[in-house]
Write a protein that holds these residues in place. Structure first.
Motif, mmCIF file in Angstrom:
data_model
loop_
_atom_site.group_PDB
_atom_site.id
_atom_site.type_symbol
_atom_site.label_atom_id
_atom_site.label_comp_id
_atom_site.label_asym_id
_atom_site.label_seq_id
_atom_site.Cartn_x
_atom_site.Cartn_y
_atom_site.Cartn_z
ATOM 1 N N ASN A 36 -54.624 25.849 -32.032
ATOM 2 C CA ASN A 36 -55.442 26.863 -31.347
ATOM 3 C C ASN A 36 -55.642 28.126 -32.172
ATOM 4 O OD1 ASN A 36 -55.665 25.212 -29.011
ATOM 5 N ND2 ASN A 36 -53.611 25.859 -28.402
ATOM 6 N N ASN A 37 -55.824 27.939 -33.477
ATOM 7 C CA ASN A 37 -56.073 29.055 -34.395
ATOM 8 C C ASN A 37 -54.989 30.130 -34.325
ATOM 9 O OD1 ASN A 37 -58.473 27.811 -35.225
ATOM 10 N ND2 ASN A 37 -59.623 28.789 -33.586
ATOM 11 N N LYS A 38 -53.751 29.672 -34.175
ATOM 12 C CA LYS A 38 -52.605 30.589 -34.125
ATOM 13 C C LYS A 38 -51.610 30.220 -35.217
ATOM 14 C CE LYS A 38 -52.672 31.156 -29.120
ATOM 15 N NZ LYS A 38 -51.914 30.900 -27.890
ATOM 16 N N VAL A 39 -51.049 31.246 -35.826
ATOM 17 C CA VAL A 39 -49.957 31.049 -36.783
ATOM 18 C C VAL A 39 -48.681 31.375 -36.025
ATOM 19 C CG1 VAL A 39 -48.948 31.777 -38.962
ATOM 20 C CG2 VAL A 39 -51.425 31.644 -38.743
ATOM 21 N N ASP A 40 -48.090 30.348 -35.458
ATOM 22 C CA ASP A 40 -46.864 30.527 -34.685
ATOM 23 C C ASP A 40 -45.808 29.541 -35.171
ATOM 24 O OD1 ASP A 40 -47.897 28.150 -33.729
ATOM 25 O OD2 ASP A 40 -48.203 28.851 -31.681
ATOM 26 N N GLY A 41 -44.728 29.435 -34.449
ATOM 27 C CA GLY A 41 -43.640 28.539 -34.840
ATOM 28 C C GLY A 41 -44.076 27.087 -34.928
ATOM 29 N N ALA A 42 -44.914 26.658 -33.994
ATOM 30 C CA ALA A 42 -45.380 25.261 -34.002
ATOM 31 C C ALA A 42 -46.253 24.993 -35.229
ATOM 32 C CB ALA A 42 -46.144 24.958 -32.719
ATOM 33 N N TYR A 43 -47.089 25.957 -35.593
ATOM 34 C CA TYR A 43 -47.929 25.820 -36.793
ATOM 35 C C TYR A 43 -47.051 25.690 -38.030
ATOM 36 C CZ TYR A 43 -50.680 27.375 -40.794
ATOM 37 O OH TYR A 43 -51.250 27.475 -42.045
ATOM 38 N N LYS A 44 -46.067 26.576 -38.150
ATOM 39 C CA LYS A 44 -45.171 26.552 -39.309
ATOM 40 C C LYS A 44 -44.396 25.242 -39.382
ATOM 41 C CE LYS A 44 -44.449 31.546 -39.243
ATOM 42 N NZ LYS A 44 -43.443 32.596 -39.027
ATOM 43 N N GLU A 45 -43.928 24.761 -38.244
ATOM 44 C CA GLU A 45 -43.184 23.497 -38.209
ATOM 45 C C GLU A 45 -44.080 22.336 -38.623
ATOM 46 O OE1 GLU A 45 -40.367 20.726 -38.065
ATOM 47 O OE2 GLU A 45 -40.032 22.888 -37.940
ATOM 48 N N SER A 46 -45.327 22.364 -38.192
ATOM 49 C CA SER A 46 -46.264 21.305 -38.559
ATOM 50 C C SER A 46 -46.527 21.313 -40.068
ATOM 51 C CB SER A 46 -47.572 21.486 -37.788
ATOM 52 O OG SER A 46 -48.457 20.449 -38.082
ATOM 53 N N ILE A 47 -46.717 22.496 -40.642
ATOM 54 C CA ILE A 47 -46.914 22.601 -42.092
ATOM 55 C C ILE A 47 -45.692 22.054 -42.821
ATOM 56 C CG2 ILE A 47 -47.072 24.240 -44.030
ATOM 57 C CD1 ILE A 47 -49.751 23.908 -42.775
ATOM 58 N N ARG A 48 -44.492 22.461 -42.379
ATOM 59 C CA ARG A 48 -43.249 21.985 -43.016
ATOM 60 C C ARG A 48 -43.133 20.468 -42.927
ATOM 61 N NH1 ARG A 48 -40.905 26.923 -41.049
ATOM 62 N NH2 ARG A 48 -40.424 25.947 -39.078
ATOM 63 N N SER A 49 -43.428 19.920 -41.773
ATOM 64 C CA SER A 49 -43.327 18.470 -41.568
ATOM 65 C C SER A 49 -44.304 17.724 -42.475
ATOM 66 C CB SER A 49 -43.611 18.148 -40.100
ATOM 67 O OG SER A 49 -43.658 16.770 -39.897
ATOM 68 N N HIS A 50 -45.528 18.198 -42.542
ATOM 69 C CA HIS A 50 -46.524 17.555 -43.396
ATOM 70 C C HIS A 50 -46.132 17.682 -44.875
ATOM 71 C CE1 HIS A 50 -48.861 17.446 -39.709
ATOM 72 N NE2 HIS A 50 -49.674 16.581 -40.309
ATOM 73 N N LEU A 51 -45.618 18.837 -45.257
ATOM 74 C CA LEU A 51 -45.168 19.027 -46.647
ATOM 75 C C LEU A 51 -44.044 18.065 -46.992
ATOM 76 C CD1 LEU A 51 -45.157 22.902 -46.985
ATOM 77 C CD2 LEU A 51 -46.445 21.300 -48.400
ATOM 78 N N PHE A 52 -43.041 17.996 -46.131
ATOM 79 C CA PHE A 52 -41.902 17.117 -46.381
ATOM 80 C C PHE A 52 -42.371 15.682 -46.566
ATOM 81 C CE2 PHE A 52 -38.903 14.006 -44.761
ATOM 82 C CZ PHE A 52 -37.843 14.208 -45.622
#
Length: 123
Positions: A36-52
């Motif tokens: 939802n165009n937000k940089v929040d904890g869920a966004y950061k976790e998703s980026i981390r998961s995809h990176l890993f």
């Protein structure tokens, strides 16, 4: 652009390799929009998961870089979808074994407690 989003794009770029700048930006944009165009904890976790998973799974990384998996598809993938094939197979075996173990416990009977000594169990 937000510094956190810039860092996410940079890390995706590094995980994908040098020739995939546009792909990294597209993935980050799709993940951002899916939150939802937000940089929040869920966004950061998703980026981390995809990176890993990009770093850990060579097949997945090749498919994303080559376009077999589009940035939109990759951004929507769950952790299970991104897992290595051998890990998925092992998890399925564990799940099936667990189901079978839980179904075939006919020999288990309730325990009876000694009323004089409640800490002592007997079959």
């Amino acid at each position: 652009m937000d510094p956190i989003r810039n860092k996410g794009t940079q890390l995706l770029q590094e995980a994908l390799g040098t020739s995939s700048e546009g792909v990294a930006e597209a993935i980050e944009q799709q993940i951002y929009e899916s939150h939802n165009n937000k940089v929040d904890g869920a966004y950061k976790e998703s980026i981390r998961s995809h990176l890993f998973n990009l770093k850990d799974n060579d097949i997945l990384r090749r498919h994303v870089v080559s376009g077999v998996i589009t940035p939109s598809q990759f951004a929507q993938m769950s952790v299970d979808d991104m897992a290595k094939p051998e890990l998925r197979i092992e998890e399925e075996h564990i799940r099936r074994r667990s189901i079978m173990d839980s179904i075939f416990h006919d020999h288990i009977q309730p325990r009876h407690r000694n009323q004089d000594n409640p800490d002592e169990d007997r079959p």
